[in-house]
Design an enzyme around this catalytic site. Structure first.
Site, PDB file in Angstrom:
ATOM      1  N   ASP A  87      -7.634  -9.527  -5.910  1.00 31.84           N
ATOM      2  CA  ASP A  87      -6.817  -9.633  -7.123  1.00 31.84           C
ATOM      3  C   ASP A  87      -7.631  -9.225  -8.353  1.00 31.84           C
ATOM      4  OD1 ASP A  87      -8.457 -11.917  -7.463  1.00 31.84           O
ATOM      5  OD2 ASP A  87      -7.022 -13.120  -6.314  1.00 31.84           O
TER       6      ASP A  87
ATOM      7  N   GLU B  21      -3.835  13.476  -8.616  1.00 30.98           N
ATOM      8  CA  GLU B  21      -3.929  13.697  -7.174  1.00 30.98           C
ATOM      9  C   GLU B  21      -3.023  14.893  -6.867  1.00 30.98           C
ATOM     10  OE1 GLU B  21      -3.179  11.449  -2.935  1.00 30.98           O
ATOM     11  OE2 GLU B  21      -1.682  11.388  -4.504  1.00 30.98           O
TER      12      GLU B  21
ATOM     13  N   ASP C 198     -11.431 -11.469  -3.933  1.00 28.65           N
ATOM     14  CA  ASP C 198     -10.291 -12.388  -3.996  1.00 28.65           C
ATOM     15  C   ASP C 198     -10.699 -13.641  -4.748  1.00 28.65           C
ATOM     16  OD1 ASP C 198      -7.973 -13.779  -3.517  1.00 28.65           O
ATOM     17  OD2 ASP C 198      -8.453 -14.242  -1.420  1.00 28.65           O
TER      18      ASP C 198
ATOM     19  N   ASP D 183      -0.653   9.691  -9.160  1.00 24.31           N
ATOM     20  CA  ASP D 183      -0.358   9.796  -7.730  1.00 24.31           C
ATOM     21  C   ASP D 183       0.539  11.016  -7.459  1.00 24.31           C
ATOM     22  OD1 ASP D 183      -0.453   8.265  -5.136  1.00 24.31           O
ATOM     23  OD2 ASP D 183       1.719   8.341  -5.387  1.00 24.31           O
TER      24      ASP D 183
ATOM     25  N   ASP E  49      -6.151 -16.312  -1.292  1.00 25.44           N
ATOM     26  CA  ASP E  49      -4.980 -16.037  -0.442  1.00 25.44           C
ATOM     27  C   ASP E  49      -5.234 -14.909   0.546  1.00 25.44           C
ATOM     28  OD1 ASP E  49      -4.979 -13.832  -2.066  1.00 25.44           O
ATOM     29  OD2 ASP E  49      -2.924 -14.064  -2.795  1.00 25.44           O
TER      30      ASP E  49
HETATM   31  C1  NOJ Z   1      -1.060   8.947  -2.437  1.00 24.61           C
HETATM   32  C2  NOJ Z   1      -1.694   7.602  -2.398  1.00 24.61           C
HETATM   33  O1  NOJ Z   1      -3.079   7.758  -2.499  1.00 24.61           O
HETATM   34  C3  NOJ Z   1      -1.272   6.972  -1.095  1.00 24.61           C
HETATM   35  O2  NOJ Z   1      -1.968   5.777  -0.833  1.00 24.61           O
HETATM   36  C4  NOJ Z   1       0.210   6.740  -1.131  1.00 24.61           C
HETATM   37  O3  NOJ Z   1       0.633   6.255   0.127  1.00 24.61           O
HETATM   38  C5  NOJ Z   1       0.957   8.026  -1.440  1.00 24.61           C
HETATM   39  N1  NOJ Z   1       0.364   8.785  -2.485  1.00 24.61           N
HETATM   40  C6  NOJ Z   1       2.365   7.705  -1.863  1.00 24.61           C
HETATM   41  O4  NOJ Z   1       2.359   7.087  -3.125  1.00 24.61           O
END
Ligand code: NOJ
Length: 585
Positions: free
Chosen positions: A83, A311, A75, A256, A79
């Site tokens: 960041d 992912e 940080d 993601d 705060d």
């Molecule tokens: C996978 C991400 O790693 C996770 O942190 C997130 O909550 C879900 N996808 C939804 O985006």
């Protein structure tokens, strides 16, 4: 699988209007002097003074990635939330450690219902984390240090406050209505199908939107409506967001829940035998592959091997393998069974064999992940599992770090691209977060505790005016912090650094073939071979030493031992309790 513990488990064109990349300001240095920066972007990596073996394989096959969860890394503005300037101030520490690439979790504009995985503007930095100029400066500094930077891309869903959804929810006839997945209720008023959302498994993956009289789909929180990739304008707008960041110089993306961007158009019920498992862990539809090929073509149109690691949250390695396509979809995909595997030799043998069987015939390059921001840290998981299996508290405490050390050697010597989660190099355990400080809808606060940089009371997170860090620190931060471990050559931090240095010097560990060897129960043995370069890795998953002299490595040169910074040159043939060693030959 404990689903309750498996965490979770601008209108098109406007991105381009954002400001010009700013010139980099001077690098803020912390305790380690950075190596002499080489000029220009994507300089040849010079970490720790050891050159990376360079050949014609893409950089991401040779790289070790380091995941930064920006809220919790460092940080700069006091705060209590990390960041981009904080990350930038510590780049030299990461170069010193010897990783090659950073994956930075979301820092985009977001209402933070899912701490950034609910994006309200894909092409801007949330003020909590900084601004675009700060991001550009971070990338420029990272590149000067030879560190690549990939960023998260969240293509399956937006925030419900994204202007696209705000418009979509304004009326059934709105311009963006079809950018999301809307359906009428069943005749009895129930949701359109039986899909279950992540996080709260009692919740359907649908929310009824009273004002417009339809349900909308969300595989995660109701504040994260799923985009409808069947609508061509969605695909086009999302590809623009990739271009926006590629043009700014990122080296790629972590995508993601990318297996979610195709949905069966009939939205059929999940079969009864899996009903109750979140749909995000089941969605596996052919059209996604078409979309990934389009994305790959876009990435391949840029120079310097821009990468996408997806992912793919499916618990079958065979299914994950299909997302590599035929070298025309994802270059890398996360394979989660090893992340959920207990610390047992036979389970790890199966994970490794599964990956080889599924990936090798496709020429697909494996990834290895022990921990991330969605799951308890592996040290914590292994300790909890051992306690459940009857290990007494004293033994558990004694073996805890030793297991984490052996796991580090395993992670960094398997064939494939390893991902280190921030803080694993300190041997961190999950924080115990009191109820009144819990904030995550998915119960993942423990692994997201702030990174302790030093032994002062604020651990390098100087907050002002009574502000506290957004989560409490992990256990033992007074002594288990970056600076203390950096001063101790015997620490786990130095073990990570030594292993990364060895990897860098040892082509077989980076690109070599991998051959599994026969070894006693409770151990794992494999050989990595590239041309004349050969080494053998032995891992003891148990708490008793094991005599393996019969296997014939007595006297071999010990290149690395998980428990000893200066092992004797000739190996004894006895694998210590919870020990991993790398031998030459
Ligand atoms: C996978 C991400 O790693 C996770 O942190 C997130 O909550 C879900 N996808 C939804 O985006």
């Amino acid at each position: 699988m404990h689903w309750e513990r498996v965490a979770w488990v601008r209108v098109r064109g406007t991105c381009a209007d954002r400001g010009d990349p700013a010139g980099p300001a001077p690098l803020v240095t912390s305790r380690h002097e950075p190596p002499d920066p080489a000029p220009g972007p994507r300089a040849a990596p010079v970490h720790g003074g050891v050159p990376v073996p360079v050949d014609d394989t893409p950089w991401w096959q040779r790289a070790v990635f380091y995941q930064i969860y920006p809220r919790s890394f460092a940080d700069a503005d006091g705060d209590g939330v990390g960041d981009l300037a904080g990350i930038r101030a510590h780049l030299d520490d990461l170069a010193w450690l010897g990783v090659d690439a950073l994956w930075i979790s979301p820092f985009f504009r977001s209402p933070m219902a899912d701490f950034g995985y609910d994006v309200s503007d894909y092409c801007d930095v949330d003020p909590l984390f900084g601004d675009l100029a700060g991001f550009d400066a971070l990338v420029a500094d990272a590149h000067r240090l030879g560190l690549r930077v990939i960023i998260d891309w969240v293509p399956n869903h937006t925030s419900d406050r994204h202007p696209w959804f705000v418009d979509a929810a304004s009326s059934q006839d709105s311009a963006h209505r079809d950018w999301y997945v809307w359906r009428d209720a069943e005749p009895d008023g129930s949701p359109p199908n039986n899909w279950v959302a992540a996080f709260d498994l009692t919740e359907p993956a649908w929310t009824f939107h009273e004002p417009t009289g339809q349900w909308y789909l969300h595989m995660f929180e109701s504040a994260q409506p799923d985009l409808n990739w069947d609508e061509p304008a969605v695909e086009s707008a999302m590809l623009d967001t990739l271009r926006f960041w590629l043009d700014r110089g990122v080296d790629g993306f972590r995508a993601d829940v990318v297996h979610g961007i195709g949905k069966d158009p009939d939205l059929p019920d999940d079969p009864p035998e899996v009903a109750g498992i979140p749909h995000c862990a089941l969605n596996d539809v052919p059209v996604t592959h078409e979309r990934l090929r389009t994305i790959r073509t876009l990435l391949d149109g840029y120079p310097d091997d821009r990468v996408m690691v997806g992912e793919v949250f499916l618990m079958s390695t065979d299914a994950v393998a299909t997302y590599y396509g035929h070298d025309d979809e994802l270059q890398l995909a996360f394979n989660f069974p090893p992340l959920f595997a207990p610390w047992l030799a036979d389970r790890w043998t199966s994970c490794i064999e599964d990956a080889r069987r599924a990936l090798d015939p496709r020429g697909a390059w494996p990834t290895w992940v022990l921990a991330n921001h969605d799951n308890p840290r592996h040290r914590t998981r292994y300790d909890r599992a051992a306690a459940r299996a009857g290990e007494d508290a004293a033994t558990n405490a004694r073996r805890s770090e030793a297991r984490a050390r052996a796991a580090a050697v395993l992670l960094l010597t398997l064939r494939g691209t390893p991902f280190v989660y921030q803080g694993d190099e300190l041997g961190l355990e999950d924080a115990d977060v009191p109820e009144d400080r819990q904030v995550d809808p998915g119960g993942r606060d423990g692994c997201r505790a702030p990174y302790p940089w030093d032994g002062t009371t604020d651990h390098g997170w100087p907050t002002t005016d009574g502000v506290t860090t957004w989560l409490p620190f992990p256990p033992g931060a007074d002594s288990r912090n970056h600076d203390a471990l950096a001063d101790d050559p015997e620490s786990i931090l130095h073990l990570y650094r030594r292993t990364l240095t060895l990897r860098r010097k040892t082509p077989a560990l980076v690109l070599g073939a991998m051959e599994m060897l026969v070894s006693p129960d409770g151990t794992l043995a494999y050989r990595r071979v590239l041309d004349g370069d050969v080494c053998t890795v032995l891992v003891n998953f148990g708490g008793e030493e094991i005599d393996v002299t019969a296997l014939g490595w007595v006297g071999a040169e010990v290149l690395l031992a998980s428990d000893d910074p200066a092992p004797t040159a000739g190996w004894s043939g006895v694998l210590g309790a919870d020990q991993a060693v790398v031998l030459r030959g």
